[in-house]
Design a protein around this motif. Structure first.
Motif, short mmCIF file in Angstrom:
data_model
loop_
_atom_site.label_atom_id
_atom_site.label_comp_id
_atom_site.label_asym_id
_atom_site.label_seq_id
_atom_site.Cartn_x
_atom_site.Cartn_y
_atom_site.Cartn_z
N LYS A 134 1.03 -1.11 0.06
CA LYS A 134 0.02 -0.07 -0.06
C LYS A 134 0.80 1.30 -0.12
N ALA A 135 2.08 1.33 0.69
CA ALA A 135 2.79 2.34 0.86
C ALA A 135 3.52 2.92 -0.52
N ILE A 136 3.60 1.57 -1.36
CA ILE A 136 4.38 1.61 -2.71
C ILE A 136 3.27 2.40 -3.52
N GLU A 137 2.06 2.00 -3.44
CA GLU A 137 0.82 2.13 -4.14
C GLU A 137 0.53 3.81 -4.03
N PHE A 138 0.45 4.14 -2.63
CA PHE A 138 0.30 5.46 -2.10
C PHE A 138 1.17 6.33 -3.07
N GLU A 139 2.77 5.94 -2.71
CA GLU A 139 3.49 6.74 -3.33
C GLU A 139 3.51 6.87 -4.82
N ARG A 140 2.98 6.12 -5.47
CA ARG A 140 2.93 5.86 -6.97
C ARG A 140 1.76 7.18 -7.21
N LEU A 141 0.58 7.11 -6.40
CA LEU A 141 -0.40 7.76 -6.54
C LEU A 141 0.00 9.25 -6.47
N ARG A 142 0.95 9.40 -5.48
CA ARG A 142 1.25 10.78 -5.09
C ARG A 142 2.14 11.49 -6.28
N MET A 143 2.92 10.62 -6.81
CA MET A 143 3.75 10.95 -7.90
C MET A 143 2.89 11.16 -8.95
N GLN A 144 2.18 10.33 -8.99
CA GLN A 144 1.08 10.71 -10.55
C GLN A 144 0.45 11.86 -10.15
N GLU A 145 -0.27 12.31 -9.05
CA GLU A 145 -0.74 13.69 -8.93
C GLU A 145 -0.08 14.66 -9.21
N GLU A 146 1.40 14.36 -8.74
CA GLU A 146 2.45 15.61 -8.95
C GLU A 146 2.60 15.58 -10.44
N ILE A 147 2.76 14.62 -11.17
CA ILE A 147 3.15 14.76 -12.57
C ILE A 147 1.94 15.27 -13.34
N ALA A 149 -0.28 17.49 -11.91
CA ALA A 149 -0.46 18.98 -11.61
C ALA A 149 0.73 19.72 -12.60
N ALA A 150 1.93 18.93 -12.64
CA ALA A 150 2.94 19.62 -13.24
C ALA A 150 2.58 19.95 -14.84
N GLN A 151 1.79 18.83 -15.27
CA GLN A 151 1.47 18.90 -16.62
C GLN A 151 0.39 20.07 -16.81
N GLU A 152 -0.41 20.17 -15.92
CA GLU A 152 -1.39 21.07 -15.66
C GLU A 152 -0.84 22.40 -15.92
N ARG A 153 0.17 22.79 -15.11
CA ARG A 153 0.82 24.10 -14.96
C ARG A 153 1.54 24.40 -16.26
N ALA A 154 2.45 23.34 -17.04
CA ALA A 154 3.03 23.50 -18.15
C ALA A 154 1.75 23.99 -19.41
N LEU A 155 0.60 23.14 -19.25
CA LEU A 155 -0.41 23.37 -20.22
C LEU A 155 -0.96 24.76 -20.11
N ARG A 156 -0.85 25.35 -18.80
CA ARG A 156 -1.51 26.73 -18.72
C ARG A 156 -0.63 27.58 -19.16
N GLU A 157 0.70 27.39 -18.96
CA GLU A 157 1.57 28.34 -19.39
C GLU A 157 1.65 28.37 -20.91
N LEU A 158 1.62 27.35 -21.57
CA LEU A 158 1.97 27.28 -23.03
C LEU A 158 0.26 27.53 -23.66
N SER A 159 -0.86 27.52 -22.95
CA SER A 159 -1.99 28.10 -23.60
C SER A 159 -2.33 29.38 -23.28
N THR A 160 -1.79 29.96 -22.21
CA THR A 160 -1.84 31.39 -21.93
C THR A 160 -0.46 31.81 -21.60
N PRO A 161 0.37 32.06 -22.38
CA PRO A 161 1.61 32.62 -22.18
C PRO A 161 1.61 34.04 -22.14
N LEU A 162 1.86 34.57 -20.87
CA LEU A 162 1.90 36.09 -20.61
C LEU A 162 3.22 36.68 -20.79
#
Length: 286
Positions: A134-147, A149-162
């Protein structure tokens, strides 16, 4: 020559040894639950699973229930009742209190056996400590959520570059299709940019927007109005003749914008404003 009885006993003993080795290898905690009395007979790797010896697990079904994490207890008991009624498999993961006070993750699988009356009389099964899994599973989910979130930030920057133009001016070049989600990002990005940079002029360039419909026109107008509430001046650039005709036919209220033909024209307007401000400051100093 050994008799049939001796052969049978030897085979039975061999099976018992294999069973014991398997239980030890898999670190299983084995139980035999008497439904009528509530007594549970334990064997196997109880100390590894929950830190308790067999003698410390003499409280029957009531003790087992009490050791389940409060947040998991209702579901564990509900599934147990359903399995008992249907004489079906009990298969669940829940948190179980270790002797040291912490909670470990348990995989619990059991089977109900019917008595002479056809109702559940006994339940046999096993409990396995799966905390590491379960610890491995939770860590995988945490990393997936971080990825994500990072992708979301990148998409935001690319789609609305100020893009900063000067100390007081920023530009937002828009490319591609503007949907509802992106329209919200445009407004959010503009407001953040104006607030954090103290921008007095915002250039929205739509050169890369192939088509403009009612939704896009409304999104641009809403963005301009939101920016103007913060005291910034909005310039719309990159309006092609086709887009201009569309905006006129749609009856879009373009009074919230100052318009320029190209992004370069908008930048020149911003720079001229900076120069004028600089000259004014110079005269004041004299």
């Amino acid at each position: 020559m050994p008799s049939d009885e001796q052969t049978l006993l030897r085979e039975l003993n061999d099976l018992r040894q294999r069973y014991a080795v398997l239980v030890r290898a898999l670190r299983l905690m084995i139980y035999d639950y008497d439904v009528a009395t509530g007594v549970i007979s334990w064997s196997g790797e109880t100390e590894y699973v929950c830190g308790r010896t067999i003698n410390e697990l003499d409280g029957g079904i009531a003790q087992w229930e009490a050791l389940i994490h409060p947040e998991d207890r209702e579901r564990a008991l509900q599934l147990l009742g359903e399995a008992e009624t249907k004489l079906s498999e009990y298969d669940i993961e829940y948190r179980f209190q270790h002797k040291n006070g912490s909670y470990v993750w348990i995989l619990d699988r059991g089977y109900f056996l019917a008595g002479p009356d056809g109702k559940a009389a006994r339940m046999v099964g096993m409990m396995q400590n799966i905390s590491e899994i379960k610890a491995i599973e939770f860590e995988r989910l945490r990393m997936q959520e971080e990825i994500i979130a990072a992708q979301e930030r990148a998409l935001r920057e690319l789609s609305t570059p100020l893009v900063p133009i000067s100390e007081r001016a920023v530009a937002l070049p828009l490319v591609g299709v503007i949907d509802q989600r992106r329209a919200s990002l445009i407004i959010e990005t503009l407001l953040e940019g104006v607030a954090t940079r103290g921008a007095e002029m915002v250039i929205i360039d739509i050169t890369g927007v192939a088509t403009v419909d009612t939704f896009i026109a409304d999104a641009l107008i809403r963005a301009a109005r939101a920016v103007r509430l913060l005291g910034a001046h909005v310039v719309l650039t990159g309006i092609s003749p086709e887009v201009a005709q569309t905006l006129v036919s749609l009856g879009a209220d373009l009074s919230v914008f100052e318009t320029r033909a190209t992004l370069q024209d908008g930048i020149a307007l911003a720079m001229n404003g900076e120069l004028a401000r600089g000259k004014g400051s110079g005269l004041a100093k004299r």
